[in-house]
Design an enzyme around this catalytic site. Structure first.
Site, PDB file in Angstrom:
ATOM      1  N   SER A   1       0.870  -1.179   0.000  1.00 22.92           N
ATOM      2  CA  SER A   1       0.000   0.000   0.000  1.00 22.92           C
ATOM      3  C   SER A   1       0.908   1.230   0.000  1.00 22.92           C
ATOM      4  O   SER A   1       2.124   1.114   0.178  1.00 22.92           O
ATOM      5  CB  SER A   1      -0.918  -0.007   1.220  1.00 22.92           C
ATOM      6  OG  SER A   1      -0.149   0.124   2.402  1.00 22.92           O
TER       7      SER A   1
ATOM      8  N   ASP B   1      -8.285   4.468  -4.840  1.00 23.61           N
ATOM      9  CA  ASP B   1      -9.192   5.621  -4.831  1.00 23.61           C
ATOM     10  C   ASP B   1      -9.586   6.050  -6.244  1.00 23.61           C
ATOM     11  O   ASP B   1     -10.463   6.898  -6.412  1.00 23.61           O
ATOM     12  CB  ASP B   1      -8.534   6.802  -4.098  1.00 23.61           C
ATOM     13  CG  ASP B   1      -8.373   6.500  -2.609  1.00 23.61           C
ATOM     14  OD1 ASP B   1      -9.057   5.597  -2.095  1.00 23.61           O
ATOM     15  OD2 ASP B   1      -7.552   7.180  -1.958  1.00 23.61           O
TER      16      ASP B   1
ATOM     17  N   LYS C   1     -15.302   1.891   1.736  1.00 29.26           N
ATOM     18  CA  LYS C   1     -14.778   3.261   1.614  1.00 29.26           C
ATOM     19  C   LYS C   1     -15.887   4.246   2.030  1.00 29.26           C
ATOM     20  O   LYS C   1     -16.826   3.856   2.699  1.00 29.26           O
ATOM     21  CB  LYS C   1     -14.289   3.490   0.177  1.00 29.26           C
ATOM     22  CG  LYS C   1     -13.039   2.675  -0.152  1.00 29.26           C
ATOM     23  CD  LYS C   1     -11.859   3.169   0.642  1.00 29.26           C
ATOM     24  CE  LYS C   1     -10.621   2.348   0.441  1.00 29.26           C
ATOM     25  NZ  LYS C   1      -9.545   2.740   1.371  1.00 29.26           N
TER      26      LYS C   1
HETATM   27  C1  S3P Z   1      -5.127   6.428   2.516  1.00 30.73           C
HETATM   28  C2  S3P Z   1      -5.128   5.096   2.258  1.00 30.73           C
HETATM   29  C3  S3P Z   1      -6.131   4.408   1.445  1.00 30.73           C
HETATM   30  C4  S3P Z   1      -7.031   5.387   0.681  1.00 30.73           C
HETATM   31  C5  S3P Z   1      -7.418   6.560   1.492  1.00 30.73           C
HETATM   32  C6  S3P Z   1      -6.201   7.305   2.013  1.00 30.73           C
HETATM   33  C7  S3P Z   1      -4.023   7.001   3.284  1.00 30.73           C
HETATM   34  O1  S3P Z   1      -6.895   3.594   2.265  1.00 30.73           O
HETATM   35  O2  S3P Z   1      -8.191   4.725   0.206  1.00 30.73           O
HETATM   36  O3  S3P Z   1      -8.193   7.440   0.715  1.00 30.73           O
HETATM   37  O4  S3P Z   1      -3.851   8.234   3.276  1.00 30.73           O
HETATM   38  O5  S3P Z   1      -3.290   6.237   3.919  1.00 30.73           O
HETATM   39  P1  S3P Z   1      -6.356   2.167   2.766  1.00 30.73           P
HETATM   40  O6  S3P Z   1      -6.118   2.296   4.213  1.00 30.73           O
HETATM   41  O7  S3P Z   1      -7.451   1.230   2.399  1.00 30.73           O
HETATM   42  O8  S3P Z   1      -5.073   1.874   2.037  1.00 30.73           O
END
Ligand code: S3P
Length: 434
Positions: free
Chosen positions: A198, A321, A348
């Site tokens: 990620s 996203d 989400k």
């Molecule tokens: C984010 C991680 C993502 C993303 C979110 C922002 C971040 O979520 O969808 O809008 O700033 O760490 P995840 O925790 O599912 O990776």
């Protein structure tokens, strides 16, 4: 949400052309404020993406005793409280619509020897929190939540943390970051393993702050620092997730050329570029540079003859996203497309698999929903209709892109939700379509 609750009408644009900059990266903006709030010293942060989500982080940090002052239009001076300088908030902390704010704060508050209560709006109060609270409890924090510890409002009494050795059940940067933040307060090192990569903005910034953090593929090790992290000045790049709307709009529009300047192109975020290129998109990156440890470029997209594609696996966290707007491209591309391994989209700001399928269907596309993905017949000729945003900023903006290439008028309900990440979205749309 915002004062402006009128639906927005989008008409097909004869052409889309121009250059623009988008707001500062939302992910980096949250981190720039929060990690500097825990640092020793004062940091200047400029180019913040000051949508409602980042303002939620700022508000909660102030409620925890951090001094943050305005510094120009999109800047802030953050006076670091030091690792142990936060104070018990005298009211509930409200994260609004922001999952990042709530989950990051869970990690920080797990390290604090006082009680905090966290809540958010109706959408955030439906989103899963056990994934964060369970490992924080394993580190020694006390944490409670509604629905058997799974939903906000949450209460956390922290302190006395142990290091953690943990395989994350989902590829989530919010979860990973919450655990890294808590591990700053532990008495021994933490090892984390992600199921897929990620976004790594937290790791980059912690390293810049002098924290001992090692990574090897999907494994991370953090040694709790004996000194507080250093304050670091940050120039936040443009948000790739906001630029994505214009890049897809240009690709699907028959007479378009759009350049977004100064966009963050961290490879953990640019899965959309790889997929659009596989679909035949005309995309170019120019002026590639490093800004404070993050890669940045000017990205240009132009009218393209897109073909369908099948995606899944490791690319999904790299374009999480962007799925709502990528879905517009897949709906109109020549031939079928398919998205797999995307069940995370159901939790989400809205259930994005359901919302995308329902609203693109209303616009005339053939899209079907599966438990972990979407199928597109492709070749849709979109027709304007009244569509719902589910109060989800990315849905509202993706539907606006669809409206730019649909015949007739598209009416977007709940359009004011763009204030979460991109308050100037409608003005930018008008400028590009003029
Ligand atoms: C984010 C991680 C993502 C993303 C979110 C922002 C971040 O979520 O969808 O809008 O700033 O760490 P995840 O925790 O599912 O990776």
């Amino acid at each position: 949400m915002a004062a402006d609750a009128a639906p927005r009408r989008v008409r097909p644009a004869a052409r889309l052309a121009g250059e623009l900059t988008v707001p500062g990266d939302k992910s980096i903006s949250h981190r720039a404020l929060l990690l500097n709030a825990l640092a020793a010293g004062t940091a200047r942060v400029c180019g913040l993406g000051l949508g409602a989500d980042v303002r939620s982080t700022e508000r909660c940090l102030k409620a925890l005793g951090v001094a943050i002052e305005p510094d120009g239009a999109e800047g802030r001076v953050v006076h670091g409280a030091g690792r142990d300088g936060l104070r018990e908030p005298d009211d509930v902390l409200d994260a609004g619509n922001s999952g990042t704010t709530m989950r990051f704060l869970c990690g920080v508050l797990a390290g604090q020897p006082f009680l905090s209560v966290l809540t958010g709006d109706a959408s955030l109060r439906r989103r899963p929190m056990a994934r964060v609270l369970d490992p924080l409890r394993a580190m020694g924090a006390q944490a409670w939540g509604r629905a058997d510890g799974t939903l906000a409002p949450l209460a956390i009494r922290g302190g006395g943390l142990r290091g953690l050795d943990y395989a994350l059940p989902v590829a989530s940067a919010q979860l990973k970051s919450a655990l890294l933040l808590a591990s700053l307060y532990a008495d021994s090192p933490t090892h984390l393993r992600e199921p897929a990569a990620s976004r790594d903005h937290t790791e980059r910034l912690l390293r810049a702050q002098g924290v001992a953090l090692q990574t090897d593929g999907l494994d991370l090790w953090l040694t709790p620092p004996s000194q507080p992290p250093r304050a670091v000045d940050i120039d936040v790049p443009g948000d790739f997730s906001s630029a994505a709307f214009w890049l897809v709009a240009a690709c699907v529009h028959p007479a378009a050329r759009v350049t977004v300047r100064g966009v963050g192109v961290n490879p953990g975020r640019t899965g959309l570029l790889d997929v659009l290129r596989d679909m035949g998109a005309r995309l170019t990156l120019a002026n590639e540079r490093d800004v404070g440890g993050e890669p940045v470029a000017d990205v240009t997209a132009a009218s393209s003859d897109l073909r369908g594609v099948a995606i899944g696996g490791d690319v999904i966290p790299r374009l999480l996203d962007e799925v709502p707007v990528l879905a517009v491209a897949m709906a109109v591309a020549r031939g079928a497309s398919r998205i797999d391994d995307a069940a995370e989209l159901r939790v989400k700001e809205s259930d994005r698999l359901h919302a995308v399928a329902a609203e693109l269907t209303a616009l005339g596309a053939t899209v079907t929903e599966r438990p972990d993905g979407l199928d597109f017949a492709g070749g849709a000729r979109l027709r304007g209709a009244s569509v719902a945003s589910y109060d989800d900023h990315r849905l509202a903006m993706a539907l606006a892109v669809a409206g730019l290439v649909a015949s007739g008028e598209t009416t977007i309900q709940g359009a004011e939700s763009v204030v979460i990440s991109y308050p100037a979205f409608w003005d930018h749309l008008a400028a590009l379509a003029a």
